[in-house]
Design an enzyme around this catalytic site. Structure first.
Site, mmCIF file in Angstrom:
data_model
loop_
_atom_site.group_PDB
_atom_site.id
_atom_site.type_symbol
_atom_site.label_atom_id
_atom_site.label_comp_id
_atom_site.label_asym_id
_atom_site.label_seq_id
_atom_site.Cartn_x
_atom_site.Cartn_y
_atom_site.Cartn_z
ATOM 1 N N ASN A 58 0.840 -1.213 0.000
ATOM 2 C CA ASN A 58 0.000 0.000 0.000
ATOM 3 C C ASN A 58 0.870 1.256 0.000
ATOM 4 O OD1 ASN A 58 -3.045 -0.389 0.136
ATOM 5 N ND2 ASN A 58 -2.318 -1.974 1.543
ATOM 6 N N MET A 65 0.528 -2.892 12.082
ATOM 7 C CA MET A 65 -0.171 -3.960 12.791
ATOM 8 C C MET A 65 -0.068 -3.827 14.307
ATOM 9 S SD MET A 65 -1.418 -5.250 10.139
ATOM 10 C CE MET A 65 -2.149 -6.850 10.490
ATOM 11 N N HIS A 83 -8.337 -1.172 5.954
ATOM 12 C CA HIS A 83 -8.622 -2.452 6.607
ATOM 13 C C HIS A 83 -9.171 -3.418 5.563
ATOM 14 C CE1 HIS A 83 -9.526 -5.162 9.868
ATOM 15 N NE2 HIS A 83 -10.715 -5.370 9.321
ATOM 16 N N ASP A 120 -10.787 -0.364 14.326
ATOM 17 C CA ASP A 120 -11.413 -0.571 13.017
ATOM 18 C C ASP A 120 -12.857 -0.071 13.009
ATOM 19 O OD1 ASP A 120 -9.069 -1.816 12.098
ATOM 20 O OD2 ASP A 120 -9.740 -3.777 12.817
ATOM 21 N N GLU A 139 -7.208 -2.372 -2.701
ATOM 22 C CA GLU A 139 -6.604 -1.482 -1.696
ATOM 23 C C GLU A 139 -5.703 -0.458 -2.373
ATOM 24 O OE1 GLU A 139 -4.896 -3.199 1.855
ATOM 25 O OE2 GLU A 139 -6.132 -4.992 1.697
ATOM 26 N N ASN A 189 -6.746 4.783 8.033
ATOM 27 C CA ASN A 189 -6.326 3.382 8.035
ATOM 28 C C ASN A 189 -7.010 2.670 6.876
ATOM 29 O OD1 ASN A 189 -5.152 0.939 9.067
ATOM 30 N ND2 ASN A 189 -7.162 0.383 9.900
ATOM 31 N N SER A 240 -11.743 -1.324 3.210
ATOM 32 C CA SER A 240 -12.329 -0.049 3.630
ATOM 33 C C SER A 240 -11.227 0.912 4.047
ATOM 34 C CB SER A 240 -13.233 -0.252 4.860
ATOM 35 O OG SER A 240 -14.164 -1.286 4.668
ATOM 36 N N THR A 270 -10.407 6.123 14.891
ATOM 37 C CA THR A 270 -10.949 6.611 16.167
ATOM 38 C C THR A 270 -10.548 5.605 17.250
ATOM 39 O OG1 THR A 270 -13.030 5.432 15.894
ATOM 40 C CG2 THR A 270 -12.945 7.696 15.047
ATOM 41 N N ILE A 323 -2.068 -2.095 17.755
ATOM 42 C CA ILE A 323 -3.238 -1.382 18.274
ATOM 43 C C ILE A 323 -2.731 -0.133 18.984
ATOM 44 C CG2 ILE A 323 -5.114 -1.498 19.960
ATOM 45 C CD1 ILE A 323 -5.329 -4.497 19.292
HETATM 46 C C1 GAR Z 1 -3.179 -4.896 3.873
HETATM 47 O O1 GAR Z 1 -4.031 -5.878 3.394
HETATM 48 C C2 GAR Z 1 -3.903 -4.019 4.881
HETATM 49 O O2 GAR Z 1 -5.250 -3.807 4.563
HETATM 50 C C3 GAR Z 1 -3.771 -4.855 6.123
HETATM 51 O O3 GAR Z 1 -2.468 -5.362 6.088
HETATM 52 C C4 GAR Z 1 -2.057 -5.493 4.731
HETATM 53 C C5 GAR Z 1 -0.755 -4.770 4.552
HETATM 54 O O4 GAR Z 1 -0.218 -4.999 3.282
HETATM 55 N N1 GAR Z 1 -4.006 -4.079 7.301
HETATM 56 C C6 GAR Z 1 -4.566 -4.550 8.407
HETATM 57 O O5 GAR Z 1 -4.926 -5.709 8.521
HETATM 58 C C7 GAR Z 1 -4.709 -3.549 9.517
HETATM 59 N N2 GAR Z 1 -5.525 -4.083 10.565
HETATM 60 P P1 GAR Z 1 0.966 -4.095 2.731
HETATM 61 O O6 GAR Z 1 2.038 -4.056 3.822
HETATM 62 O O7 GAR Z 1 1.441 -4.839 1.522
HETATM 63 O O8 GAR Z 1 0.437 -2.732 2.426
#
Ligand code: GAR
Length: 210
Positions: free
Chosen positions: A14, A90, A109, A145, A174, A107, A136, A141, A92
């Site tokens: 991302n 990752m 998710h 999530d 994403e 964020n 999403s 907040t 909280i």
């Molecule tokens: C993505 O799928 C993102 O939505 C998720 O981790 C992945 C990161 O991929 N995020 C969560 O689960 C947050 N709770 P990336 O490091 O390749 O962007």
């Protein structure tokens, strides 16, 4: 110019989508730094390759969540961001940190919120027999999530799909919706007020823009 700090923990695909958008002068803001809680996150290499400053704040160096978040906040604030983007971060976050960046932290998710908060969202969707899944982008907040959704994208789940096949399909989406949402934020089009998200002054519904 919107000053952006991106937080990651891993691969950073991302982040890469945001860097690519920035390269094309389409992000609307400037990524000042990429911060990871893991020293070996591949996303840090992506940042280096793009000539972006990086920092590591390892949660393992801190006794508790509060002290980690205090250190993290100090590093983030060193870059004076108008926007903090969680891109596969990752951890909280404590209410203190979340409140500090209220209205300026996004964020992404991997689920169609409010469905499947937390981890293992793809497997949860498969196990539930869902025919569709997605991702999403939302304001952060204090509710994990649970902040107001700005934009979602949907993908189908086909019979026999594995969680990683679904994850791959979701990631493509994403990479489309996160840069777009960041652009909206940078252009002042999307804001959070009284716990709700607005786009161009219009209150967004619970599933975000559609
Ligand atoms: C993505 O799928 C993102 O939505 C998720 O981790 C992945 C990161 O991929 N995020 C969560 O689960 C947050 N709770 P990336 O490091 O390749 O962007």
């Amino acid at each position: 110019m919107t000053r952006i700090v991106v937080l990651i923990s891993g691969n950073g695909s991302n982040l890469q989508a945001l860097l690519d958008q920035s390269d094309a002068n389409q992000l609307g803001g400037q990524i000042m730094a990429v911060i990871s809680n893991k020293a070996d996150a591949y996303g840090l290499e992506r940042a280096h390759a793009a000539g972006i400053a990086t920092a590591v704040v390892s949660n393992q160096d801190y006794a508790d969540r509060e002290s980690f978040d205090a250190a993290l906040m100090q590093v983030i604030d060193g870059y004076q961001p108008n926007l903090v983007v969680l891109a596969g971060f990752m951890r909280i976050l404590t209410p203190t940190l979340v409140r500090h960046y209220r209205g300026r932290m996004l964020n992404i998710h991997p689920s169609l919120l409010p469905r499947y908060q937390g981890l293992h969202t793809h497997q949860k969707a498969i196990d539930a027999g869902d025919k569709e899944h997605g991702c999403s982008v939302h304001f952060v907040t204090e509710e994990l999530d649970g902040g107001p959704v700005i934009l979602q994208a949907r993908v189908p789940i086909f019979a026999g799909d594995t969680a990683s096949e679904v994850a791959e399909r979701v990631l493509v989406q994403e990479h489309a919706i996160y840069p777009l949402t960041v652009r909206w934020f940078c252009d002042g089009r999307v804001v959070m007020q009284q716990g709700n998200a607005y786009l161009d002054g219009a209150l967004l519904p619970p599933h975000g823009y559609a």
